[in-house]
Design a protein around this motif. Structure first.
Motif, short mmCIF file in Angstrom:
data_model
loop_
_atom_site.label_atom_id
_atom_site.label_comp_id
_atom_site.label_asym_id
_atom_site.label_seq_id
_atom_site.Cartn_x
_atom_site.Cartn_y
_atom_site.Cartn_z
N PRO A 140 0.76 -1.19 -0.11
CA PRO A 140 -0.04 0.13 -0.03
C PRO A 140 0.82 1.29 0.00
O PRO A 140 1.85 1.19 0.29
N ILE A 141 0.44 2.49 -0.48
CA ILE A 141 0.73 3.67 -0.13
C ILE A 141 0.52 4.29 0.87
O ILE A 141 -0.80 4.49 1.16
N CYS A 142 1.34 4.58 1.78
CA CYS A 142 0.84 4.99 3.40
C CYS A 142 1.67 5.94 3.94
O CYS A 142 2.61 6.45 3.14
N ALA A 143 0.86 6.67 4.72
CA ALA A 143 1.80 7.59 5.75
C ALA A 143 1.42 7.02 6.99
O ALA A 143 0.38 6.60 7.54
N GLY A 144 2.07 7.75 8.30
CA GLY A 144 1.64 7.55 9.59
C GLY A 144 1.52 8.71 10.70
O GLY A 144 1.91 9.72 10.04
N ARG A 145 1.32 8.31 11.64
CA ARG A 145 1.17 9.35 12.79
C ARG A 145 1.61 8.81 14.16
O ARG A 145 1.24 7.61 14.52
#
Length: 162
Positions: A140-145
């Motif tokens: 997946p194409i992701c980012a986080g926090r």
């Protein structure tokens, strides 16, 4: 580096990695409103960091694809403290060896694998936000926090594209 937050007692730290010179508008929207941003390497061009810095202060490390004069100034490891939480940033966990227990590290943020993951081991939260850059395989194409309040920290990641 110490991250200063707004008057709120909750700090929101955006996590991004492996952009490989692709700054997706979905990633910028996802990171909007963060108090700080961590880029865990494989940036590939300094323009990526410039775009992120327009949102919030950026802590970035050099990945295996970050080359040239601009990348030479990036550290391979970075440490920052947000409230009472110390975060260690490294591109490839294999380069880390073991987490220095006596240094109070609570979170390790990494990239490299393009595979998002959150795992807690021996009181240390290991977070890989995945890749926000070009799609690799079927990952997946992701980012986080990270959400930090005092000494408490939680992590999440979200798909940026369906």
């Amino acid at each position: 580096m110490t991250v200063r937050t707004s008057s709120s007692s909750i700090a929101r730290i955006g996590l991004i990695s492996d952009t490989h010179n692709l700054v997706r508008p979905e990633a910028l929207r996802y990171l909007d409103g963060c108090d700080a941003i961590i880029h865990a390497g494989d940036i590939c061009k300094p323009d990526v960091l410039d775009a992120l810095a327009r949102i919030a202060p950026v802590t970035a490390v050099r990945g295996n694809n970050d080359t040239g004069d601009w990348a030479a100034s990036l550290p391979t490891h970075a440490r920052l403290t947000v409230q009472q939480v110390t975060i260690l940033v490294v591109h490839d966990l294999a380069e880390l060896g073991c987490v220095p227990r006596d240094e109070g590290i609570r979170v390790v943020v990494s990239g490299h694998s393009h595979k998002p993951s959150i795992d807690e081991r021996d009181g240390v939260l290991f977070v890989n936000p995945g890749s926000a850059g070009p799609r690799r395989f079927k990952l997946p194409i992701c980012a986080g926090r990270l959400v930090i309040e005092g000494a408490q920290v939680s992590a999440s990641f979200d798909a940026l594209l369906a």
